[in-house]
Design an enzyme around this catalytic site. Sequence first.
Site, PDB file in Angstrom:
ATOM      1  N   ARG A   1       1.041  -1.126   0.305  1.00 26.01           N
ATOM      2  CA  ARG A   1       0.283   0.119  -0.236  1.00 26.01           C
ATOM      3  C   ARG A   1       0.957   0.994   0.076  1.00 26.01           C
ATOM      4  O   ARG A   1       1.955   1.400   0.983  1.00 26.01           O
ATOM      5  CB  ARG A   1      -0.941   0.257   1.001  1.00 26.01           C
TER       6      ARG A   1
ATOM      7  N   GLU B   1      -2.622   7.824  -4.330  1.00 27.79           N
ATOM      8  CA  GLU B   1      -3.365   7.226  -4.963  1.00 27.79           C
ATOM      9  C   GLU B   1      -4.778   7.814  -4.876  1.00 27.79           C
ATOM     10  O   GLU B   1      -5.554   7.883  -4.633  1.00 27.79           O
ATOM     11  CB  GLU B   1      -3.331   5.790  -4.880  1.00 27.79           C
TER      12      GLU B   1
ATOM     13  N   HIS C   1      -1.217   0.333  -9.857  1.00 28.54           N
ATOM     14  CA  HIS C   1      -2.171  -0.886  -8.950  1.00 28.54           C
ATOM     15  C   HIS C   1      -2.775  -1.577  -9.785  1.00 28.54           C
ATOM     16  O   HIS C   1      -3.269  -2.394  -9.346  1.00 28.54           O
ATOM     17  CB  HIS C   1      -3.500  -0.028  -8.110  1.00 28.54           C
TER      18      HIS C   1
HETATM   19  P1  NAD Z   1      -1.158 -11.399   4.278  1.00 29.45           P
HETATM   20  O1  NAD Z   1      -1.378 -10.812   5.933  1.00 29.45           O
HETATM   21  O2  NAD Z   1      -1.036 -12.974   3.856  1.00 29.45           O
HETATM   22  O3  NAD Z   1       0.789 -10.953   5.494  1.00 29.45           O
HETATM   23  C1  NAD Z   1       1.198  -9.810   5.671  1.00 29.45           C
HETATM   24  C2  NAD Z   1       2.114  -9.788   6.392  1.00 29.45           C
HETATM   25  O4  NAD Z   1       2.496  -9.073   7.263  1.00 29.45           O
HETATM   26  C3  NAD Z   1       2.063 -10.761   8.370  1.00 29.45           C
HETATM   27  O5  NAD Z   1       2.933 -12.122   7.333  1.00 29.45           O
HETATM   28  C4  NAD Z   1       1.675 -10.072   9.201  1.00 29.45           C
HETATM   29  O6  NAD Z   1       2.658 -10.906  10.138  1.00 29.45           O
HETATM   30  C5  NAD Z   1       2.854  -8.702   8.899  1.00 29.45           C
HETATM   31  N1  NAD Z   1       3.150  -7.744   9.270  1.00 29.45           N
HETATM   32  C6  NAD Z   1       1.537  -7.378   9.423  1.00 29.45           C
HETATM   33  N2  NAD Z   1       2.585  -6.313  10.756  1.00 29.45           N
HETATM   34  C7  NAD Z   1       3.215  -5.818  10.609  1.00 29.45           C
HETATM   35  C8  NAD Z   1       4.875  -5.089  10.817  1.00 29.45           C
HETATM   36  N3  NAD Z   1       4.384  -3.510  11.310  1.00 29.45           N
HETATM   37  N4  NAD Z   1       5.839  -5.175  10.519  1.00 29.45           N
HETATM   38  C9  NAD Z   1       6.351  -6.078   9.600  1.00 29.45           C
HETATM   39  N5  NAD Z   1       5.394  -6.969   8.999  1.00 29.45           N
HETATM   40  C10 NAD Z   1       4.121  -6.836   9.533  1.00 29.45           C
HETATM   41  O7  NAD Z   1      -1.198 -10.253   3.600  1.00 29.45           O
HETATM   42  P2  NAD Z   1      -0.964 -10.656   1.924  1.00 29.45           P
HETATM   43  O8  NAD Z   1      -1.850 -11.183   1.387  1.00 29.45           O
HETATM   44  O9  NAD Z   1       0.373 -11.005   2.294  1.00 29.45           O
HETATM   45  O10 NAD Z   1      -0.789  -8.985   1.445  1.00 29.45           O
HETATM   46  C11 NAD Z   1       0.310  -8.215   2.147  1.00 29.45           C
HETATM   47  C12 NAD Z   1      -0.550  -7.261   1.344  1.00 29.45           C
HETATM   48  O11 NAD Z   1      -0.201  -6.978   0.250  1.00 29.45           O
HETATM   49  C13 NAD Z   1      -2.556  -6.696   1.640  1.00 29.45           C
HETATM   50  O12 NAD Z   1      -2.533  -6.186   3.075  1.00 29.45           O
HETATM   51  C14 NAD Z   1      -2.594  -5.602   0.513  1.00 29.45           C
HETATM   52  O13 NAD Z   1      -2.659  -4.457   1.466  1.00 29.45           O
HETATM   53  C15 NAD Z   1      -1.498  -5.373  -0.316  1.00 29.45           C
HETATM   54  N6  NAD Z   1      -1.923  -6.110  -1.748  1.00 29.45           N
HETATM   55  C16 NAD Z   1      -1.694  -5.719  -2.988  1.00 29.45           C
HETATM   56  C17 NAD Z   1      -2.123  -5.758  -4.367  1.00 29.45           C
HETATM   57  C18 NAD Z   1      -2.055  -5.152  -5.319  1.00 29.45           C
HETATM   58  O14 NAD Z   1      -2.333  -4.671  -6.053  1.00 29.45           O
HETATM   59  N7  NAD Z   1      -0.666  -4.660  -5.031  1.00 29.45           N
HETATM   60  C19 NAD Z   1      -2.949  -6.915  -4.255  1.00 29.45           C
HETATM   61  C20 NAD Z   1      -3.461  -8.063  -3.089  1.00 29.45           C
HETATM   62  C21 NAD Z   1      -2.826  -7.050  -1.755  1.00 29.45           C
END
Ligand code: NAD
Length: 324
Positions: free
Chosen positions: A239, A268, A286
Amino acid sequence: MPKPLVYITRKINKEWLSELAKHCRVKMNSKRTPPTRTEFLAGVKAADVLVPSLVERVDEEVFRVNPKLKIVANYAVGFDNVDLVAAKKYGIPVTNTPGDYAEAVAEHAMAFLLACSRRLVEGDNYVRSGQYKFWDPLLFLGNELRHKKLGIIGTGRIGSWLAQIAKGGFGMDILYYDVARNEDIEKKFQAKKVSLQDLLRQSDYVSVHVPLLPSTRHLLGAKEFKMMKPTAYLINTSRGPVLDERALVVALRNKTIAGAALDVFEFEPKLVAGLVKLPNVVLTPHTASATYFARRQMAEVVTANILDVLVRGQRPRNEIKDNC
Ligand code: NAD
């Protein structure tokens, strides 16, 4: 009794909604552009179910306009567009679409790594603009990825899959930083858990995969960019506000780091001044999860959550349980 009305704010493929359409009336935005706030609130008011995208702000006003909404089923993995405190106050469940998008996003991050290491966008611009007149052995030199250090920040679904591709496919060495330990990637890909500072200092590529939370807003800013190697690249498909984008432009301009690749932006779809002028950035709108498969899956997850509430009379399977 008429079937419940589902308002979907963005145009998606109708075929992906066939199961939903068996049980509900579907009112979908017919244009490719987002609804105006007025159109959005009018749609909300008439509906039993709201399916917003991450672009629509679902704040207290939305719940005031229609406190009888049965569910808000976000057509997105992230849910930072929804005021969960307000939703809870009105007793309306909110869901997101976790599922099989991780491969799509991780592959996009990998494509960014390759675009940076092999300077693909610079080369493409060079050829298109007619500058390619003769072969030059020193032109656009880059680096192989093998044995380079990839620092993954956030090793959930996406970060873990990236570790697999980068280690298995390209022979990279994986460092990671996460609030939780990930023994799976440690065992399978010899990933090493380190502090954020050590990850930044040691990595040749840093790829960010944390959700946007108060604890991750501006997780990386001027101080952190200075910790990175001047030869390192930063990749963000998570994000926008996880990075301080203004500080990033300064770091890129001053060559504090070598380059960046961004799929998401702090304000964005607006970009911070100066970003597009920089030759050492790769930008996509995105689209990291924009594969046919991932978008269809998202529609299926939205459908399953809505039918949990409307047909099966149960809590939706992907209800976001926040601590608020
Ligand atoms: P997920 O929940 O499986 O993994 C997130 C990880 O981040 C977890 O392991 C969690 O422990 C860790 N985390 C949380 N807070 C933290 C912190 N303060 N410091 C360090 N680590 C921390 O999520 P995911 O499915 O892997 O997706 C991650 C992010 O990707 C989503 O939240 C979303 O915002 C983004 N995303 C973007 C797109 C895109 O089109 N660009 C698409 C899907 C998801």
